[in-house]
Each structure stands twice: as C-alpha cells, then as structure tokens.
Design an enzyme around this catalytic site. Structure first.
Site, PDB file in Angstrom:
ATOM      1  N   ARG A  62      48.716  67.788  76.557  1.00  0.00           N
ATOM      2  CA  ARG A  62      47.443  67.280  76.046  1.00  0.00           C
ATOM      3  C   ARG A  62      46.621  66.850  77.258  1.00  0.00           C
ATOM      4  O   ARG A  62      46.999  65.935  77.976  1.00  0.00           O
ATOM      5  CB  ARG A  62      47.740  66.124  75.082  1.00  0.00           C
ATOM      6  CG  ARG A  62      46.770  64.998  75.097  1.00  0.00           C
ATOM      7  CD  ARG A  62      47.005  64.054  73.955  1.00  0.00           C
ATOM      8  NE  ARG A  62      48.125  63.121  74.124  1.00  0.00           N
ATOM      9  CZ  ARG A  62      48.159  62.112  74.989  1.00  0.00           C
ATOM     10  NH1 ARG A  62      47.174  61.917  75.838  1.00  0.00           N
ATOM     11  NH2 ARG A  62      49.195  61.299  75.030  1.00  0.00           N
ATOM     12  N   TYR A  69      48.807  55.771  82.143  1.00  0.00           N
ATOM     13  CA  TYR A  69      50.223  56.180  82.073  1.00  0.00           C
ATOM     14  C   TYR A  69      50.496  57.587  82.621  1.00  0.00           C
ATOM     15  O   TYR A  69      51.626  58.054  82.572  1.00  0.00           O
ATOM     16  CB  TYR A  69      50.775  56.028  80.645  1.00  0.00           C
ATOM     17  CG  TYR A  69      50.012  56.804  79.573  1.00  0.00           C
ATOM     18  CD1 TYR A  69      50.274  58.150  79.320  1.00  0.00           C
ATOM     19  CD2 TYR A  69      49.040  56.177  78.798  1.00  0.00           C
ATOM     20  CE1 TYR A  69      49.588  58.851  78.343  1.00  0.00           C
ATOM     21  CE2 TYR A  69      48.344  56.865  77.814  1.00  0.00           C
ATOM     22  CZ  TYR A  69      48.626  58.204  77.593  1.00  0.00           C
ATOM     23  OH  TYR A  69      47.940  58.892  76.623  1.00  0.00           O
ATOM     24  N   HIS A 126      45.168  60.577  73.927  1.00  0.00           N
ATOM     25  CA  HIS A 126      45.840  60.760  72.639  1.00  0.00           C
ATOM     26  C   HIS A 126      44.797  60.818  71.509  1.00  0.00           C
ATOM     27  O   HIS A 126      44.898  61.619  70.597  1.00  0.00           O
ATOM     28  CB  HIS A 126      46.807  59.604  72.405  1.00  0.00           C
ATOM     29  CG  HIS A 126      47.329  59.539  71.017  1.00  0.00           C
ATOM     30  ND1 HIS A 126      48.302  60.387  70.554  1.00  0.00           N
ATOM     31  CD2 HIS A 126      46.974  58.751  69.960  1.00  0.00           C
ATOM     32  CE1 HIS A 126      48.536  60.122  69.274  1.00  0.00           C
ATOM     33  NE2 HIS A 126      47.751  59.138  68.899  1.00  0.00           N
TER      34      HIS A 126
HETATM   35  C1  LIG Z   1      55.548  56.065  61.701  1.00  0.00           C
HETATM   36  C2  LIG Z   1      54.468  55.854  62.724  1.00  0.00           C
HETATM   37  N1  LIG Z   1      54.724  55.121  63.823  1.00  0.00           N
HETATM   38  C3  LIG Z   1      53.778  54.968  64.769  1.00  0.00           C
HETATM   39  C4  LIG Z   1      52.535  55.525  64.605  1.00  0.00           C
HETATM   40  C5  LIG Z   1      51.470  55.380  65.700  1.00  0.00           C
HETATM   41  N2  LIG Z   1      51.335  56.681  66.366  1.00  0.00           N
HETATM   42  C6  LIG Z   1      50.335  57.518  66.039  1.00  0.00           C
HETATM   43  S1  LIG Z   1      50.440  58.922  66.877  1.00  0.00           S
HETATM   44  C7  LIG Z   1      51.810  58.424  67.727  1.00  0.00           C
HETATM   45  C8  LIG Z   1      52.457  59.305  68.752  1.00  0.00           C
HETATM   46  C9  LIG Z   1      52.948  60.588  68.207  1.00  0.00           C
HETATM   47  O1  LIG Z   1      53.314  61.414  69.269  1.00  0.00           O
HETATM   48  P1  LIG Z   1      53.822  62.890  69.026  1.00  0.00           P
HETATM   49  O2  LIG Z   1      54.624  62.957  67.766  1.00  0.00           O
HETATM   50  O3  LIG Z   1      54.475  63.355  70.273  1.00  0.00           O
HETATM   51  O4  LIG Z   1      52.485  63.725  68.756  1.00  0.00           O
HETATM   52  P2  LIG Z   1      51.188  63.886  69.662  1.00  0.00           P
HETATM   53  O5  LIG Z   1      50.271  62.754  69.308  1.00  0.00           O
HETATM   54  O6  LIG Z   1      51.609  63.882  71.084  1.00  0.00           O
HETATM   55  O7  LIG Z   1      50.575  65.184  69.260  1.00  0.00           O
HETATM   56  C10 LIG Z   1      52.183  57.167  67.321  1.00  0.00           C
HETATM   57  C11 LIG Z   1      53.344  56.426  67.865  1.00  0.00           C
HETATM   58  C12 LIG Z   1      52.289  56.274  63.434  1.00  0.00           C
HETATM   59  N3  LIG Z   1      51.136  56.897  63.214  1.00  0.00           N
HETATM   60  N4  LIG Z   1      53.280  56.451  62.530  1.00  0.00           N
END
Ligand SMILES: Cc1ncc(C[n+]2csc(CCOP(=O)(O)OP(=O)(O)O)c2C)c(N)n1
Length: 356
Positions: A259, A272, A263
């Site tokens: 990415r 980071y 985020h």
């Molecule tokens: C169950 C839950 N925990 C925490 C969050 C907060 N949160 C939103 S996106 C994210 C990271 C997700 O990362 P990844 O699965 O690697 O997907 P990416 O965003 O990198 O595409 C988090 C921790 C959430 N939405 N749902």
C-alpha cells in the site's frame, strides 16, 4: 517471511512469461489497464475531496491496483463478491458504475446506501457485490455461507472474498478456511499481503514463513503470486475461480503487494515506514509495469490520453454526486420495518415538524 515460489507473468524486460500468461484478448488487456488507471484516479480525487472537507473519509488502494483489477476480471456473472474495504476495484472491474461509487463516498441522494454507510462501503445487488464489512475479515464467513448455500442449491458459481494480511490473524479466517476445506466449498480467499495492518508489520502478524502455507492446515491449495503483476493475479484467481465453479473446492491466494499511501485518510504512514521502503515499492508500480508490457505489444500509444479520460470521467461523477440533493431526513426512518412502529412514527413526525 520467505520468498518461496511467487508466481509472476510480467518479466523485467516487459514481456509476458508464456508459461503462465492467461492469454487475454487485446481488448481485455486494454480494459484491465483502463480500469487500473481509473482506480488510481479515483484515489487521487477522493483524497483531495477528503482533504478539502467534501467527503469524510476514504481508504485508498494506490499500489494495489493489479490485485483488485486482476481479481475482479476473473469474476463472472453469477459469482459472488465479499470484498474488503480497499477493494473497490473489484466492483469497478465487474461493472459497478463509477457514478454509484462516487455517489457512495459523497453520500447524497445518488448513494444507494442513503448516506448511512461509511465511505468505501459499497454494495450492488445486481452484480452480487455484497456490502463491505468494517470489522476485519468478517466477510470471510459471510462468503463461506453464500458458498454453502450455492452448493446446497446446486449452483455452479464461485465466491471471491478479499482481505489483508491482518485478516489472517482472526478467528473468522480460521473458521472460514476450515469450513471451506471440510465441506469442499467454492470459495476463493484472496489475501492482499500489503505488508502492514495499519502500522503493524506482517512479520509481527505471524510466525509462519508465508501466509499461503496456512492453507495446508485446512486441506486447501495455497498459492503465492506477485500482487503487482495484473496478469499473474488474473491467472491465479482465474484458475482458482474455475476450480471453485467445477466443484473442486476452495483456494487460498496470497498476493504480495504494497500500500503506497496511508491506511486511510486518517493515517500518517511516515511514523511507521521508511521513505526508502516506500520508494522501493514505488519503483514496482503495477500500472507502469503493465503499461510497459502493453507498449511492447503496440497496444498502448498514449498513456497520458488514458489518464486524461479517467480524470474527466471522475470529474463528471463527482459533479453529479455533489450536485444531487442531500438524503431527506425522513429516510432515517425507512427501510428497516415494513410497517413503522408507533414510537418511531411519533419521532419521525416530531423531527419533520421541526419541533423534535
Ligand atoms: C475486528 C477489528 N479489529 C480492528 C479493526 C481496526 N482496523 C481497521 S483496518 C485494520 C487493519 C487491517 O489490516 P489488513 O487486514 O492487513 O488489511 P489492509 O488494511 O492492510 O488492507 C484494523 C486493525 C477493525 N476494523 N476490526
């Protein structure tokens, strides 16, 4: 993480490896390119809209266009899509109209979700694009449920679900993969390993050598693919979707990508990640890489013209969405009950009379 067996098609010299080239017709190759450019253009515009206070929030996919567009191209009519919030490209490739996409992030009357959802939470019943889930990886068991229903009904369809590397640490990932393996369900688990779950690096996410090897524990095939190579993504997702439609079961695909932006518009990735790391991935830009291939085949003469066309399309869609009236206040009381209960009717009337 190890670098074992990552399938790619686009070679450094701009040619395609004939061993894995999905062999798409010229018009389809150009369509993939146009959609990748359109997706990037949507990102750029949406970030500007958010920074100038015209939308509340946005989740960009810059750098991951080959994943969404390549995977979206492998979806056929009748298949189901249970996407992550970063995968608007899958819907866009499947024909989700740009006007609806922009309408959803603006949240005026052209928004099918009537301003009730966060931006990036698209859905479209006509193409079986199921509403994006905010909680990480909850779309995986939803996808498995749809696949189970399709199997019970004897339908020959595939179900695509997309998620990030962080999604593999959830209980939902385990339950979904296990159920798919045991019941031999037609689910394609497309994991975009973009190396971070917000600020959490993938090395802290798992002690496994790769994410794809987790498939073995559930009796499913696991594949690793170069996620910045649209033809490679199209090839592996296409093969997995074919297997699913042929009732041969599910697949876990790990696409290695990055990415480039934050985020979301609420994130500052400079705290980071190093500039050098981002620069190294910028050099692997999936759109530039595919453009080199198309130019080599004499299919793309003027990338700037494609970009200008995309900008104009997005500009028009924003104009339409922003020009639409706001969602009426009364809509707050609609779409839940077939017959509105008395206490809600009372609240609605009080609100609309201006005395609420
Ligand atoms: C169950 C839950 N925990 C925490 C969050 C907060 N949160 C939103 S996106 C994210 C990271 C997700 O990362 P990844 O699965 O690697 O997907 P990416 O965003 O990198 O595409 C988090 C921790 C959430 N939405 N749902």
């Amino acid at each position: 993480m190890t670098d074992a067996e990552i399938l790619s098609v686009l070679r450094p010299d701009g040619t395609a490896d004939p061993a894995h080239d999905p062999g798409l017709p010229d018009a389809e190759l150009l369509s993939l390119y146009r959609h990748m450019v359109l997706l990037r253009t949507v990102d750029e515009k949406a970030i500007t809209l958010q920074r100038s206070g015209r939308i509340a929030f946005f989740v960009p996919s810059t750098g991951q266009e080959a994943c969404s567009i390549g995977a979206g191209h492998a979806v056929r009519e009748g298949d189901w899509i249970f996407p992550a919030y970063r995968d608007h490209g899958v819907g866009l490739m499947r024909g989700y109209p740009l006007a609806s996409l922009i309408g959803q992030i603006v949240g005026h009357a052209t928004d099918a979700t009537r301003g009730r959802q966060m931006p990036n939470h698209w859905c479209d019943r006509s193409i079986r694009l199921v509403s994006v889930s905010s909680p990480v990886a909850t779309q995986l068991p939803h996808a498995v449920g749809a696949a189970y229903a399709a199997k019970v009904r004897g339908e020959r369809v595939a179900v695509l679900t997309t998620f990030g590397d962080g999604g593999t640490s959830t209980g939902d990932f385990h339950a979904a993969m296990n159920f798919t393996g045991v019941f031999r369900l037609p689910v394609v688990f497309f994991c975009e390993n973009n190396r971070y779950a917000i600020s959490h690096p993938v090395e802290r996410q798992t002690a496994a050598g790769t994410l794809s090897e987790k498939a073995a524990a559930y009796g499913l095939p696991g594949v690793r693919v170069d996620g910045n190579d649209v033809l490679a993504v199209r090839k592996v997702v296409g093969d997995a979707m074919d297997r699913a439609r042929a009732a041969e079961g599910g697949t876990l695909i790990e696409a290695l990508t990055y990415r480039i932006g934050g985020h979301s518009t609420s994130d500052d990735p400079t705290v980071y990640r190093s500039e050098e790391e981002v620069a190294a991935w910028r050099a692997k830009d999936p759109i530039r890489r595919f453009a080199a291939f198309l130019k080599g085949r004499s299919l793309l003469e003027d990338p700037a013209a494609v970009e200008a066309e995309a900008k104009e399309e997005v500009r028009r869609a924003v104009e339409e969405a922003e020009g639409a009236p706001p969602v009426p206040l009364s809509s707050m009381f609609e779409d839940v009950y077939a017959e509105i209960p008395w206490h809600l009717a009372e609240q609605r009337d009080s609100l609309l009379s201006g005395k609420g």
